[in-house]
Design a protein around this motif. Structure first.
Motif: not given
Length: 170
Positions: A127-136
């Protein structure tokens, strides 16, 4: 002698314009490379379930500069274990920002991600990886739009500023 100075002034301002344009062009590429590294990291964590140090070494071998040295430095620092992971991550991210075209907005995203890395179970980590992906990805869209808007303009603006300054000093 005066004309040599004028030509130097014009060429220097043109070079500055090109350098600004190059930085605008590199930023989306560097964000894209980091997004790829996060995909590899997720695959290594979820499917291979390797330790972070080994995952960082794998990423360093698969991606080009400036991302590869970042992950290699992380792997080496984890091997030494002189500091906490948060400190190691933040130092490496600061260094990455200095060596690449990434900006302060990406710095904040990456530091926040580093605080969560390795702290949760695999599902939470995804979930944290997906959130970071969205921000990036949002930063990538902004960087691409900025390059499309100002990339060519910077080259012309550098030349025109040089000509203007040359005319001003003549």
């Amino acid at each position: 002698m005066k004309w040599i100075g004028v030509l130097l002034l014009i060429s220097m301002s043109t070079a500055l314009g090109w350098e600004w344009g190059r930085a605008l062009k590199q930023r989306p590429k560097h964000i894209q490379l980091f997004l790829q590294s996060l995909q590899i990291l997720e695959a290594e964590m979820v499917y291979s379930q390797v330790p972070l140090q080994e995952a960082f070494q794998i990423i360093a071998k698969k991606l080009p500069n400036p991302i590869a040295p970042f992950y290699q430095e992380l792997a080496d620092a984890l091997e030494n274990k002189e500091k906490d992971f948060d400190e190691i991550w933040e130092e490496c991210v600061q260094k990455l920002i200095g060596q690449s075209s990434l900006q302060k907005s990406e710095l904040e995203i990456l530091i926040q991600f580093g605080r969560t890395l390795g702290q949760h179970d695999i599902e939470q980590q995804q979930k944290h990886l997906k959130l970071t992906n969205l921000y990036l990805e949002e930063q990538w869209k902004n960087a691409t739009e900025r390059f499309n808007t100002y990339g060519r303009l910077s080259n012309v603006l550098g030349l025109l500023c040089g000509i203007f300054l040359a005319l001003l000093f003549i």
